[in-house]
Design a protein around this motif. Structure first.
Motif, PDB file in Angstrom:
ATOM      1  N   ASP A   1      -3.049   5.222  -3.387  1.00  0.00           N
ATOM      2  CA  ASP A   1      -3.758   6.489  -3.352  1.00  0.00           C
ATOM      3  C   ASP A   1      -4.089   6.802  -4.816  1.00  0.00           C
ATOM      4  O   ASP A   1      -3.335   6.441  -5.714  1.00  0.00           O
ATOM      5  CB  ASP A   1      -2.771   7.529  -2.776  1.00  0.00           C
ATOM      6  CG  ASP A   1      -3.281   8.931  -2.845  1.00  0.00           C
ATOM      7  OD1 ASP A   1      -3.373   9.469  -3.971  1.00  0.00           O
ATOM      8  OD2 ASP A   1      -3.550   9.508  -1.799  1.00  0.00           O
ATOM      9  N   PRO A   2      -5.197   7.473  -5.120  1.00  0.00           N
ATOM     10  CA  PRO A   2      -5.540   7.731  -6.517  1.00  0.00           C
ATOM     11  C   PRO A   2      -4.650   8.761  -7.213  1.00  0.00           C
ATOM     12  O   PRO A   2      -4.977   9.236  -8.287  1.00  0.00           O
ATOM     13  CB  PRO A   2      -6.995   8.212  -6.451  1.00  0.00           C
ATOM     14  CG  PRO A   2      -7.209   8.675  -5.075  1.00  0.00           C
ATOM     15  CD  PRO A   2      -6.254   7.909  -4.209  1.00  0.00           C
ATOM     16  N   PHE A   3      -3.519   9.100  -6.635  1.00  0.00           N
ATOM     17  CA  PHE A   3      -2.566  10.024  -7.235  1.00  0.00           C
ATOM     18  C   PHE A   3      -1.896   9.355  -8.440  1.00  0.00           C
ATOM     19  O   PHE A   3      -1.331   8.271  -8.327  1.00  0.00           O
ATOM     20  CB  PHE A   3      -1.545  10.438  -6.175  1.00  0.00           C
ATOM     21  CG  PHE A   3      -0.383  11.238  -6.691  1.00  0.00           C
ATOM     22  CD1 PHE A   3      -0.583  12.413  -7.374  1.00  0.00           C
ATOM     23  CD2 PHE A   3       0.909  10.808  -6.467  1.00  0.00           C
ATOM     24  CE1 PHE A   3       0.481  13.161  -7.843  1.00  0.00           C
ATOM     25  CE2 PHE A   3       1.991  11.547  -6.928  1.00  0.00           C
ATOM     26  CZ  PHE A   3       1.775  12.714  -7.613  1.00  0.00           C
ATOM     27  N   GLY A   4      -1.957   9.994  -9.592  1.00  0.00           N
ATOM     28  CA  GLY A   4      -1.434   9.427 -10.831  1.00  0.00           C
ATOM     29  C   GLY A   4       0.052   9.113 -10.799  1.00  0.00           C
ATOM     30  O   GLY A   4       0.510   8.184 -11.463  1.00  0.00           O
ATOM     31  N   GLY A   5       0.833   9.868 -10.057  1.00  0.00           N
ATOM     32  CA  GLY A   5       2.273   9.611  -9.973  1.00  0.00           C
ATOM     33  C   GLY A   5       2.580   8.255  -9.375  1.00  0.00           C
ATOM     34  O   GLY A   5       3.489   7.555  -9.820  1.00  0.00           O
ATOM     35  N   TYR A   6       1.811   7.840  -8.365  1.00  0.00           N
ATOM     36  CA  TYR A   6       2.037   6.535  -7.747  1.00  0.00           C
ATOM     37  C   TYR A   6       1.697   5.414  -8.729  1.00  0.00           C
ATOM     38  O   TYR A   6       2.407   4.423  -8.843  1.00  0.00           O
ATOM     39  CB  TYR A   6       1.210   6.374  -6.479  1.00  0.00           C
ATOM     40  CG  TYR A   6       1.588   7.307  -5.347  1.00  0.00           C
ATOM     41  CD1 TYR A   6       2.844   7.882  -5.262  1.00  0.00           C
ATOM     42  CD2 TYR A   6       0.673   7.608  -4.357  1.00  0.00           C
ATOM     43  CE1 TYR A   6       3.179   8.732  -4.220  1.00  0.00           C
ATOM     44  CE2 TYR A   6       0.999   8.452  -3.303  1.00  0.00           C
ATOM     45  CZ  TYR A   6       2.253   9.009  -3.238  1.00  0.00           C
ATOM     46  OH  TYR A   6       2.575   9.843  -2.202  1.00  0.00           O
TER      47      TYR A   6
ATOM     48  N   GLY B   1       0.830  -1.194   0.000  1.00  0.00           N
ATOM     49  CA  GLY B   1       0.000   0.000   0.000  1.00  0.00           C
ATOM     50  C   GLY B   1       0.865   1.244   0.000  1.00  0.00           C
ATOM     51  O   GLY B   1       1.959   1.242   0.556  1.00  0.00           O
ATOM     52  N   VAL B   2       0.386   2.310  -0.629  1.00  0.00           N
ATOM     53  CA  VAL B   2       1.125   3.574  -0.658  1.00  0.00           C
ATOM     54  C   VAL B   2       0.148   4.738  -0.561  1.00  0.00           C
ATOM     55  O   VAL B   2      -0.935   4.701  -1.131  1.00  0.00           O
ATOM     56  CB  VAL B   2       2.015   3.704  -1.915  1.00  0.00           C
ATOM     57  CG1 VAL B   2       1.189   3.718  -3.186  1.00  0.00           C
ATOM     58  CG2 VAL B   2       2.892   4.947  -1.855  1.00  0.00           C
ATOM     59  N   ASP B   3       0.534   5.729   0.209  1.00  0.00           N
ATOM     60  CA  ASP B   3      -0.269   6.939   0.349  1.00  0.00           C
ATOM     61  C   ASP B   3       0.649   8.033   0.867  1.00  0.00           C
ATOM     62  O   ASP B   3       1.724   7.762   1.405  1.00  0.00           O
ATOM     63  CB  ASP B   3      -1.422   6.719   1.320  1.00  0.00           C
ATOM     64  CG  ASP B   3      -2.547   7.741   1.153  1.00  0.00           C
ATOM     65  OD1 ASP B   3      -2.409   8.667   0.333  1.00  0.00           O
ATOM     66  OD2 ASP B   3      -3.549   7.614   1.856  1.00  0.00           O
ATOM     67  N   GLU B   4       0.220   9.273   0.706  1.00  0.00           N
ATOM     68  CA  GLU B   4       1.025  10.389   1.215  1.00  0.00           C
ATOM     69  C   GLU B   4       0.457  10.857   2.545  1.00  0.00           C
ATOM     70  O   GLU B   4      -0.692  10.594   2.886  1.00  0.00           O
ATOM     71  CB  GLU B   4       1.097  11.545   0.226  1.00  0.00           C
ATOM     72  CG  GLU B   4      -0.043  12.525   0.299  1.00  0.00           C
ATOM     73  CD  GLU B   4      -1.311  12.037  -0.367  1.00  0.00           C
ATOM     74  OE1 GLU B   4      -2.372  12.646  -0.092  1.00  0.00           O
ATOM     75  OE2 GLU B   4      -1.286  11.075  -1.138  1.00  0.00           O
ATOM     76  N   HIS B   5       1.297  11.531   3.260  1.00  0.00           N
ATOM     77  CA  HIS B   5       0.896  12.122   4.529  1.00  0.00           C
ATOM     78  C   HIS B   5       1.392  13.561   4.554  1.00  0.00           C
ATOM     79  O   HIS B   5       2.561  13.811   4.270  1.00  0.00           O
ATOM     80  CB  HIS B   5       1.502  11.347   5.701  1.00  0.00           C
ATOM     81  CG  HIS B   5       1.196  11.954   7.031  1.00  0.00           C
ATOM     82  ND1 HIS B   5      -0.054  11.872   7.601  1.00  0.00           N
ATOM     83  CD2 HIS B   5       1.961  12.663   7.879  1.00  0.00           C
ATOM     84  CE1 HIS B   5      -0.030  12.502   8.765  1.00  0.00           C
ATOM     85  NE2 HIS B   5       1.178  13.001   8.945  1.00  0.00           N
ATOM     86  N   SER B   6       0.512  14.494   4.851  1.00  0.00           N
ATOM     87  CA  SER B   6       0.937  15.891   5.014  1.00  0.00           C
ATOM     88  C   SER B   6       1.516  16.027   6.412  1.00  0.00           C
ATOM     89  O   SER B   6       0.804  15.892   7.408  1.00  0.00           O
ATOM     90  CB  SER B   6      -0.234  16.847   4.830  1.00  0.00           C
ATOM     91  OG  SER B   6      -0.651  16.834   3.500  1.00  0.00           O
ATOM     92  N   TRP B   7       2.792  16.257   6.479  1.00  0.00           N
ATOM     93  CA  TRP B   7       3.517  16.305   7.732  1.00  0.00           C
ATOM     94  C   TRP B   7       3.285  17.608   8.480  1.00  0.00           C
ATOM     95  O   TRP B   7       3.190  17.637   9.679  1.00  0.00           O
ATOM     96  CB  TRP B   7       4.997  16.102   7.430  1.00  0.00           C
ATOM     97  CG  TRP B   7       5.846  15.846   8.611  1.00  0.00           C
ATOM     98  CD1 TRP B   7       6.795  16.682   9.120  1.00  0.00           C
ATOM     99  CD2 TRP B   7       5.862  14.686   9.430  1.00  0.00           C
ATOM    100  NE1 TRP B   7       7.397  16.104  10.200  1.00  0.00           N
ATOM    101  CE2 TRP B   7       6.840  14.877  10.415  1.00  0.00           C
ATOM    102  CE3 TRP B   7       5.134  13.496   9.425  1.00  0.00           C
ATOM    103  CZ2 TRP B   7       7.119  13.934  11.390  1.00  0.00           C
ATOM    104  CZ3 TRP B   7       5.415  12.557  10.389  1.00  0.00           C
ATOM    105  CH2 TRP B   7       6.391  12.781  11.355  1.00  0.00           C
ATOM    106  N   HIS B   8       3.205  18.694   7.734  1.00  0.00           N
ATOM    107  CA  HIS B   8       2.983  20.010   8.332  1.00  0.00           C
ATOM    108  C   HIS B   8       2.460  20.957   7.254  1.00  0.00           C
ATOM    109  O   HIS B   8       2.422  20.610   6.080  1.00  0.00           O
ATOM    110  CB  HIS B   8       4.272  20.564   8.959  1.00  0.00           C
ATOM    111  CG  HIS B   8       5.343  20.837   7.965  1.00  0.00           C
ATOM    112  ND1 HIS B   8       5.391  21.978   7.205  1.00  0.00           N
ATOM    113  CD2 HIS B   8       6.417  20.100   7.576  1.00  0.00           C
ATOM    114  CE1 HIS B   8       6.454  21.951   6.409  1.00  0.00           C
ATOM    115  NE2 HIS B   8       7.085  20.801   6.617  1.00  0.00           N
TER     116      HIS B   8
END
Length: 108
Positions: free
Chosen positions: A90-95, A20-27
């Motif tokens: 994640d539905p982000f096209g780059g991934y 699985g892959v997803d991004e996280h907004s750290w700040h």
């Protein structure tokens, strides 16, 4: 430092079949003072013999892009990539592009 040693231990990827892959907004502050805003997280979503998902965090890397994920997949090596049977994204096209470039094979 012990945590650095653990992070470098490639055996933690053994038996991983569902990635699985997803991004996280750290700040939400200034990158110049707080560093990268987004991190890309990779998680082992492989089910055990009883059907339970492991949900183990494998890695967090700075950034959110095809390049970030593609580099991570490349660093894992061919054996790791061939072992990935399921990719949850994640539905982000780059991934998706990174998976298409490094993991998916015509025989799957």
């Amino acid at each position: 430092m012990k945590l650095e040693w653990l992070a470098a231990e490639e055996s933690r990827f053994a038996g991983m079949r569902s990635l699985g892959v997803d991004e996280h907004s750290w700040h939400h502050g200034d990158r110049r003072t707080k560093g990268p805003k987004e991190l890309t997280g990779m998680v082992d979503l492989t089910r055990d013999d009883d059907g339970r998902v492991r949900a183990r965090l494998l890695d967090l890397v700075p950034g959110r892009s095809k390049r970030v994920y593609l580099d991570w997949l490349t660093e894992r090596g061919e054996t790791f990539r061939q072992g990935v049977q399921i990719a949850a994204l994640d539905p982000f096209g780059g991934y998706k592009s990174a998976i298409d470039d490094r993991v998916c094979c015509t025989d799957r």
